[in-house]
Design an enzyme around this catalytic site. Structure first.
Site, PDB file in Angstrom:
ATOM      1  N   GLU A 193       2.956  -5.398   9.044  1.00 31.21           N
ATOM      2  CA  GLU A 193       3.261  -4.017   8.637  1.00 31.21           C
ATOM      3  C   GLU A 193       4.301  -3.401   9.580  1.00 31.21           C
ATOM      4  O   GLU A 193       5.275  -2.786   9.133  1.00 31.21           O
ATOM      5  CB  GLU A 193       1.988  -3.160   8.643  1.00 31.21           C
ATOM      6  CG  GLU A 193       2.277  -1.725   8.215  1.00 31.21           C
ATOM      7  CD  GLU A 193       1.164  -0.764   8.606  1.00 31.21           C
ATOM      8  OE1 GLU A 193      -0.028  -1.093   8.412  1.00 31.21           O
ATOM      9  OE2 GLU A 193       1.490   0.327   9.120  1.00 31.21           O
ATOM     10  N   CYS A 214       0.852  -1.192   0.000  1.00 34.92           N
ATOM     11  CA  CYS A 214       0.000   0.000   0.000  1.00 34.92           C
ATOM     12  C   CYS A 214       0.894   1.252   0.000  1.00 34.92           C
ATOM     13  O   CYS A 214       1.906   1.301   0.720  1.00 34.92           O
ATOM     14  CB  CYS A 214      -0.883  -0.008   1.251  1.00 34.92           C
ATOM     15  SG  CYS A 214      -1.744   1.555   1.489  1.00 34.92           S
TER      16      CYS A 214
HETATM   17  S1  SF4 Z   1      -5.899   0.451   5.865  1.00 36.84           S
HETATM   18 FE1  SF4 Z   1      -3.768  -0.123   5.408  1.00 36.84          FE
HETATM   19  S2  SF4 Z   1      -3.858  -0.998   3.331  1.00 36.84           S
HETATM   20 FE2  SF4 Z   1      -5.754   0.183   3.612  1.00 36.84          FE
HETATM   21  S3  SF4 Z   1      -5.322   2.224   2.761  1.00 36.84           S
HETATM   22 FE3  SF4 Z   1      -4.916   2.277   4.976  1.00 36.84          FE
HETATM   23  S4  SF4 Z   1      -2.718   1.847   5.180  1.00 36.84           S
HETATM   24 FE4  SF4 Z   1      -3.344   1.183   3.110  1.00 36.84          FE
END
Ligand code: SF4
Length: 289
Positions: A129, A99
């Site tokens: 993460e 992401c």
């Molecule tokens: S919840 Fe996690 S994967 Fe989804 S937009 Fe936010 S940071 Fe990115």
């Protein structure tokens, strides 16, 4: 019984939607095996669907990428630089589904450390993460709780970061403790806007309802935070799929709020909504008899 869904931030967020699309497109256009570096997203039923559609999960731990004969998709939570380097050494074609928001935090962690800051990230030790982000530093630390923050030694300069899915209020408390550990604290925490707004919606929804159902993966950090937020107001139940709904949780007079984590498929939310509507009709009929 009345059923209300969180209006805007329930179900796939932008980062998950992108990773899901990348993984399936890679599968469609690639000859030979396609592997995911770990659970692409934290949702058991969704991962089961990806495996059924021909994507295998490697579960790479600490850069130990096995020599597999295929393409490697890096998951939405990101992977460590060691994992990328190892996959390159092995000559594996890499498709990066990290992401963009997570990628920005990783780059920030690296840059802050290179500028002389002690990076401290508020997140969960076992969350992919948080682990991947801190792996972009040499000496960065993860703190998972106030107790861990209080137990830290002192540092000349601390740069605070946050796993993107934690509760802002919890992160703020951690920063208050970090202030006592240094004379210079730089707050660089960035909670993902989708996550924050989903939490705000869950809290607002809970105030209108007598019970809340959160649809999402049990291992999903953002899903568990929705449960935390809603359960401050009303009884709240987490289900991964419609089969887990218990009729005993509801009454004919219940106002049921439904929200969903960032890695929950639309089909799972729709099935839960449909089952609740049916349950409500059955209860209304029984009440009328
Ligand atoms: S919840 Fe996690 S994967 Fe989804 S937009 Fe936010 S940071 Fe990115």
């Amino acid at each position: 019984m009345q059923v209300i869904r969180a209006p805007r931030f329930s179900g796939f967020c932008g980062g998950v939607k992108r990773a899901w699309t990348i993984a399936l497109r890679t599968r469609a256009v690639t000859e030979g095996p396609v592997y995911l570096s770990g659970e692409l997203i934290n949702n058991g039923p969704a991962m089961h669907e990806l495996e059924e559609r021909g994507l295998s999960v490697l579960r790479v731990i600490d850069g130990e990428v096995p020599a597999v004969p295929g393409t490697l998709v890096m998951r939405a939570h990101g992977e460590s630089p060691v994992t990328f380097a190892r996959a390159q050494e092995l000559g594996l074609p890499i498709v990066d589904a990290t992401c963009g928001i997570v990628r920005a935090v990783q780059q920030k962690a690296k840059a802050l450390e290179e500028s002389g800051w002690q990076v401290i990230l508020y997140g969960h030790h076992d969350h992919p993460e948080a682990r991947a982000t801190i792996a972009y530093t040499q000496h960065g630390l993860i703190v998972d709780s106030l107790a861990e923050a209080e137990a830290l030694t002192s540092f000349e300069r601390i740069a605070a970061l946050a796993q993107t899915t934690v509760l802002l209020a919890d992160y703020d408390q951690i920063c208050e403790v970090l202030k006592t550990k240094t004379s210079e604290l730089a707050n660089h925490g960035q909670i993902c806007a989708w996550t924050r707004m989903a939490q705000e919606e869950a809290a607002a929804l809970a105030l209108e309802c007598s019970v809340v159902v959160v649809v999402g993966g049990r291992g999903s950090s953002n899903t568990r935070r929705l449960v935390d937020v809603a359960s401050e107001h009303v009884p709240t139940y987490l289900v991964e799929t419609v089969e887990e709904l218990e009729p005993g949780w509801f009454q004919a007079s219940s106002v049921v709020g439904v929200c969903a984590g960032a890695s929950t498929r639309e089909g799972d939310v729709a099935s839960v909504m449909a089952r609740l509507e049916t349950l409500g009709q059955e209860m209304n009929v029984r009440t009328a008899e």
